[in-house]
Every structure is written in structure tokens, then in C-alpha cells.
Design an enzyme around this catalytic site. Structure first.
Site, PDB file in Angstrom:
ATOM      1  N   HIS A 191      11.055   0.904  -6.012  1.00  0.00           N
ATOM      2  CA  HIS A 191      11.758   2.134  -5.640  1.00  0.00           C
ATOM      3  C   HIS A 191      11.687   3.175  -6.742  1.00  0.00           C
ATOM      4  O   HIS A 191      11.530   4.364  -6.495  1.00  0.00           O
ATOM      5  CB  HIS A 191      13.233   1.811  -5.360  1.00  0.00           C
ATOM      6  N   GLU A 436     -13.092  -2.123   3.062  1.00  0.00           N
ATOM      7  CA  GLU A 436     -12.542  -2.472   1.752  1.00  0.00           C
ATOM      8  C   GLU A 436     -12.678  -3.966   1.452  1.00  0.00           C
ATOM      9  O   GLU A 436     -12.115  -4.479   0.490  1.00  0.00           O
ATOM     10  CB  GLU A 436     -11.083  -2.017   1.634  1.00  0.00           C
ATOM     11  N   ASP A 460      -9.549  -1.800  -3.099  1.00  0.00           N
ATOM     12  CA  ASP A 460      -9.645  -3.202  -2.698  1.00  0.00           C
ATOM     13  C   ASP A 460     -11.086  -3.706  -2.740  1.00  0.00           C
ATOM     14  O   ASP A 460     -11.328  -4.848  -3.099  1.00  0.00           O
ATOM     15  CB  ASP A 460      -9.066  -3.397  -1.286  1.00  0.00           C
ATOM     16  N   CYS A 507     -11.745   6.822   0.236  1.00  0.00           N
ATOM     17  CA  CYS A 507     -10.350   7.179  -0.067  1.00  0.00           C
ATOM     18  C   CYS A 507      -9.751   6.332  -1.190  1.00  0.00           C
ATOM     19  O   CYS A 507      -8.551   6.396  -1.429  1.00  0.00           O
ATOM     20  CB  CYS A 507      -9.490   7.109   1.188  1.00  0.00           C
TER      21      CYS A 507
HETATM   22  C1  PEP Z   1      -8.110   1.114  -1.140  1.00  0.00           C
HETATM   23  O1  PEP Z   1      -7.986  -0.106  -1.097  1.00  0.00           O
HETATM   24  O2  PEP Z   1      -9.054   1.699  -1.733  1.00  0.00           O
HETATM   25  C2  PEP Z   1      -7.112   1.989  -0.502  1.00  0.00           C
HETATM   26  C3  PEP Z   1      -7.301   3.284  -0.411  1.00  0.00           C
HETATM   27  O3  PEP Z   1      -5.978   1.430  -0.020  1.00  0.00           O
HETATM   28  P1  PEP Z   1      -4.720   0.946  -0.904  1.00  0.00           P
HETATM   29  O4  PEP Z   1      -4.900   1.507  -2.290  1.00  0.00           O
HETATM   30  O5  PEP Z   1      -3.520   1.446  -0.202  1.00  0.00           O
HETATM   31  O6  PEP Z   1      -4.881  -0.538  -0.853  1.00  0.00           O
HETATM   32 MG    MG Z   2      -6.671  -1.052   0.290  1.00  0.00          MG
END
Ligand code: PEP
Ligand code: MG
Length: 589
Positions: A191, A436, A460, A507
Site C-alpha cells: 500500500h 511474456e 516477465d 509494454c
Molecule cells: C511485463 O511482464 O512486462 C508486464 C508489462 O507486466 P507486469 O509488469 O505487470 O507483470
Molecule cells: Mg507481466
């Protein structure tokens, strides 16, 4: 000079003396109370409970006004405890049975509860200990007239050092005085981390023993981009960080100038830049940085900031708010990516807080497919909101074709249900998946037939390709986006997407790190989604290069064998092209 490494959870740099929040817990003396004084102690207790409820309610309302309804829900735990007749009954019972003062009754009962939670095998309960102490301090403050832990005594700008901060303490911080915060405990999704980020206070958590090693008044630098806490910095380091602060301020000025310029390479190729968000309230910042839409909305934070499973209507409201804030720009909603390091506080059905290998366990789409009512609730909310503006749906952590088909089938069922109920749903909603997991990257050709778009999640993908836990400090040097194996996978996925006319975006954090921009452009990537503060920097790299130049760079990288060689080469090239703008560091994190 000592440098401590923690987990960066809110970017920014601060230079200020330390204020160490008194780590010693309260001690309250036990006073015997004669029989005839018992009603007066009970009355004092009732007054203190009522005053505490009013205070927390007030904090909740204030947080809701500034940060929105989801973040305000973090006070539900406090309010739930204050309204719990079993707990308040124990306070009364101690006064009546043991004839002790009300303050001692509250102190002792909550101390016992905190000890029980501290030894609980479930992490959720262990993480609530600081909330219990927060509540204890608050009620005792009303009973004894001021035992506040010292936050009120902060008079000058400082870096706040604490074992842990409770949500209510974090939400109430005075930003003009607390320039940054650093805590011994906490993780990326705690949090405190969520609130510090939303408040724009640079923060590092998970430092383990900062409260023991640092004293009030010690000069400090907090580097919220990289997770460094520098104690007693030398002159060279102070100079370096002061220059970085200036650099960040310059970037902020350039950012405004860049916002309305196109993300276009020197030879005229248009690139799309989108933002990653956790809460709809972050959309304003993303747009301010020039985002053309949201490429990743991490909806699990709706769950993480709440003490209960958000209802369909609550989710619908959040998605609708996000769509409205975007004013016609596209919103990519990622379905719940819970589990592993992102555990809810209420422990959803099927969510095992003690999995032996949680990153390889029942997380993300796997959790949703094992918990269909929860999954359907979210999909209903998304589909209902889709009537309000352009939405794309994205499934996370897909590792098998059958998983994707199942998720799409559930989506189809939910759409049919809504249509039968006469609820408006957008006709053509693009459906995509995160790439991922290496199996998905390697099977991209088959997946391309089944989705409208890919979004590559390098955070990931790196950990699963290199077998390196993305959150483990001890092997952090092995976790690298510059590893040739990862770059090889990216190349294949982007090429496959191109050949099959599948939109592809990236992303992961890599998208916002300018040293990788030319490489990604050279590999053929034309859409990026990143933490919003990184957009201007990436845009200025795009505007300074040509596609042909980036292709040459990518070909050169393909001949390198180690991540070190790749990174050095990419940094040298970036330095050659933009010698003044960058020092090889990213302002995102
Ligand atoms: C990722 O795994 O690159 C991703 C964008 O998702 P998160 O960071 O939320 O796992
Ligand atoms: Mg991810």
C-alpha cells in the site's frame, strides 16, 4: 558514505537530512481501576473509538477526493476493525474483568493481535501488523491525549525513514516537508508503494535495516529511479545528483515542448507511444506526457488497493472513468494479473498465498480460468464500459493456445449474456494477448491466427527466458533486457507479427528505457507502451534517428554474444546521437 539498495517504487530524487520515525513501539502503563471508576473508563473508551472512526472516515474522504475511490478503500481495514464488535468487546471485557485503564486495555489487546498476525503463515496477515499498530496509536492518541509517533514533529524538509508506513500515515504526509521516503519493509505492490507513487513522493522500500543504520539528521540522497539510498554522500556524489535533479527539471521543461510534436523518425516513420497505468487517475499525467492512449491498464491494482473483491459495478465505474479521461483515445485493459508477487489482501478463492513457486504457479490468466465467476465479473464490467469509448481487451501470461481459446470463449459467453439482457456492448473490440512467456513467443505464428494484437511483456519474458526472478536482489545483475537470447525472441515475435499483419506493441519497462529505443525500432517495433514519465525521452530519441540507422544498429547487435557488449554498444550509440540530452540513464523506472 554508504549506499543501501532497496526496491524503487516511486521515481524521483531527493537530497535532504533523515528523519527517522521512532521505531520503538508504544508502551502504556497498566493502572488498576477501582470498581466505581469502571463506567468512566468504558465511557472514555467509547469516546476514543467514536473519535477514531470519525478521523479515519475523514482521512478516507480526503484520500478519495485527491486520489480517487479505489485508493481510499485502503482505509476499510481500519474502519472494519473499529466496527468489529468482537475486537471492541475485548477492550471492554479487559476493563470490566481485569479492572485496568482503557488505554492499557486497548494497548494490550492490540499488541496481542499484532503478535498473532506477525507469526501468521499467511503473508496477508503479516502485512497487516503495521495497520494494527497504526490503529493502536490512533485510539491511544484519543485516550491519553497525544502519543503520536513523531510524524507531527517533522518541521523541516526531510527524507522520512521508517520500518514501515501505514496507508493512513502515507496518505497524510505533508509533501512540502517529506521529500522522499524509505522503509525497511514493503514490496512493489505494498500500500505504501502504491500511495507514494500516486502522491509523487520518491520512495524506496525493502531496505531491511535502514532504521537501524541511519540516524535523524544524517545527510541522505534518495534515488527513487534505481532504488539507492546514499547516506553521508561525498561532494562528488552530491554534485552528480544535483546535476541529475537539474537534468530531470530540464527534461520536464522539454517534456512540455515535446508533448504535441509527433513521435516520428527523421525519415518520416510514425511511431505510437502509449502509457502504462495502474489507476484511472494516472491518465492525466500520461496525456500530459504525450501518450496517444493507454497500452497497458494493470487492472489488478483495483483489487490490490481494496480489501474486498471489487464488484462488477465498482469495476465498471473505474473502466468508465478511464475511458472518459481518455476522451476518445484507446484504452487497453489487461484482465487480472493477480498472484505471484501481486496478492490481494482478502485472498481470493483459488489464490494460494503460500505457493512454493508462485511465479510458476496459479497466477494471472491461470487464476482467472480457475475462478470463472471472478473472471466473468471483470469481463462483464469491461464489456459494459466498452459502449463508452474505444477499448481493447488483453489477456496476460498466455502460455498455451488452449488457454487463449478458453479465455476467448468465456469472453464470448459473457458478451452473449449481456446481449440477451439488452445491455449495450461495443461491436468490434480488439482482443489481444501479452507475450511474456517463452512458449508464447516461440509459438507466435500460431497465436497470430487467434488474436488481433500482441503486447510483449519483457518484465516477465526476461525472467522466464533467463530463469532470473525479477524481484530477487541477489541475482539482479543477471536480469537483463540486453541478453542476446531475449533480443532473439523479440526479433522473431516482431517479425511474425509483421508477416501476419498482427499489431504488436511492447509494454515492459524496456519500452521506456531510451538505450533500447533504437534497437527496438531497428527490430521493426512501431508501438511502445511505457511508464508515462519516460515518454518524452523516448520520443526525443525517435525524433533524432532514422529507421535505416536503427536497422543497421540491430544488425550489429545480432552479432554480439553477451548482454554487457550489447548494453555498452547501445549506450555508446545513444551517446553519439544525443550527447547532450542523456547520460545513459532513464528517468522512468
Ligand atoms: C511485463 O511482464 O512486462 C508486464 C508489462 O507486466 P507486469 O509488469 O505487470 O507483470
Ligand atoms: Mg507481466
Amino acid at each position: 558514505m554508504h549506499t543501501h539498495k532497496g526496491i524503487p517504487v516511486s521515481p524521483g530524487i531527493a537530497i535532504a537530512p533523515a528523519f527517522v520515525l521512532d521505531p520503538d513501539r508504544l508502551r502504556v502503563s497498566r493502572r488498576p481501576v477501582p470498581e466505581k471508576r469502571v463506567p468512566a473508563e468504558l465511557k472514555a473508551l467509547e469516546d476514543a473509538l467514536a473519535a477514531s472512526i470519525a478521523e479515519v472516515e475523514e482521512l478516507r474522504r480526503g484520500t478519495e477526493d485527491i486520489l480517487g475511490a479505489e485508493l481510499a478503500k485502503i482505509f476499510s481495514f481500519h474502519l472494519g476493525m473499529l466496527a468489529d464488535p468482537h475486537l471492541t468487546g475485548q477492550f471492554r471485557h479487559a476493563i470490566e474483568r481485569d479492572h485496568v485503564n482503557a488505554a492499557y486495555a486497548v494497548y494490550a489487546v492490540l499488541k496481542r493481535l499484532a503478535d498473532t498476525f506477525l507469526n501468521h503463515k499467511d503473508r496477508y496477515f503479516r502485512e497487516r501488523v503495521s495497520d494494527i499498530y497504526d490503529l493502536q496509536r490512533r485510539i491511544l492518541g484519543h485516550l491519553t491525549g497525544g502519543v503520536d509517533g513523531g510524524l507531527a514533529s517533522i518541521e523541516h524538509p526531510c527524507v522520512l525513514i521508517a520500518r514501515d508506513l501505514t496507508p493512513s500515515q502515507t496518505a497524510a504526509l505533508d509533501k512540502s516537508k517529506v521529500r522522499a521516503l524509505a522503509t525497511d519493509y514493503g514490496g512493489r505492490t505494498s500500500h505504501t508503494a502504491i500511495l507514494a507513487h500516486a502522491l509523487g513522493i520518491p520512495a524506496i522500500v525493502g531496505l531491511e535495516d535502514a532504521t537501524r543504520r541511519i540516524n535523524t539528521g544524517d545527510p541522505l540522497i534518495v534515488d527513487g529511479h534505481r532504488g539507492f539510498l546514499v547516506a553521508d554522500p561525498d561532494a562528488a556524489q552530491l554534485l552528480e545528483y544535483r546535476q541529475e535533479i537539474e537534468h530531470i527539471q530540464d527534461l520536464a521543461t522539454q517534456r512540455r515542448a515535446l508533448r504535441d510534436l509527433p513521435a516520428q523518425t527523421r525519415d518520416g516513420t510514425d511511431i505510437e507511444l502509449h502509457g502504462n497505468i495502474e489507476f484511472p487517475t494516472e491518465i492525466a499525467e500520461a496525456l500530459d506526457n504525450g501518450a496517444q492512449g493507454i497500452g497497458l491498464y494493470r487492472t489488478e491494482f483495483l483489487y490490490l488497493a481494496s480489501d474486498h473483491e471489487p464488484s462488477e459495478d465498482e469495476q465498471y465505474e473505474a473502466y468508465r472513468q478511464a475511458i472518459r479521461n481518455l476522451d476518445g483515445k484507446p484504452l487497453t485493459i489487461r484482465t487480472l494479473d493477480l498472484g505471484a508477487d501481486k496478492l490481494t489482501h482478502s485472498g481470493l478463492a483459488g489464490e494460494d498465498h503460500d505457493e512454493r513457486n508462485p511465479f510458476l504457479g496459479c497466477r494471472s490468466i491461470r487464476l482467472c480460468l480457475q475462478n470463472l465467476p471472478m473472471f466473468k465479473t471483470q469481463l462483464r464490467a469491461i464489456l459494459r464500459a466498452s459502449a463508452e469509448g474505444p477499448v481493447r481487451i488483453m489477456f496476460p501470461l498466455i502460455s498455451q493456445i488452449m488457454e487463449l481459446r478458453q479465455a476467448k470463449m468465456v469472453l464470448g459467453d459473457v458478451r452473449e449474456d449481456l446481449e440477451e439482457e439488452g445491455v449495450a456492448v461495443a461491436a468490434n473490440i480488439p482482443v489481444g494477448m501479452m507475450i511474456e512467456v517463452p512458449s508464447a513467443a516461440l509459438q507466435a505464428r500460431s497465436f497470430a491466427d487467434e488474436v488481433d494484437f500482441f503486447s510483449i511483456g519483457t518484465n516477465d519474458l526476461i525472467q522466464y527466458t533467463l530463469a532470473v526472478d525479477r524481484g530477487n536482489e541477489r541475482i539482479a545483475s543477471l536480469y537483463s533486457a540486453a541478453h542476446p537470447a531475449l533480443i532473439g525472441l523479440l526479433k522473431e515475435v516482431i517479425r511474425t507479427a509483421d508477416r501476419t499483419d498482427t499489431t504488436v506493441s511492447l509494454c515492459g519497462e524496456m519500452a521506456g528505457q531510451p538505450e533500447f529505443t533504437m534497437l527496438l525500432l531497428g527490430l521493426g517495433l512501431r508501438r511502445f507502451s511505457m511508464t508515462p514519465p519516460a515518454i518524452p525521452e523516448v520520443k526525443s530519441v525517435i525524433r533524432a534517428v532514422s529507421v535505416e540507422q536503427c536497422r543497421r544498429l540491430a544488425r550489429k547487435v545480432a552479432g554480439l554474444d553477451t548482454d554487457r557488449e550489447v548494453l555498452n554498444y547501445l549506450r555508446d550509440e545513444l551517446g553519439r546521437i544525443m550527447p547532450d540530452a542523456f547520460d545513459g540513464r532513464s528517468i522512468g523506472y
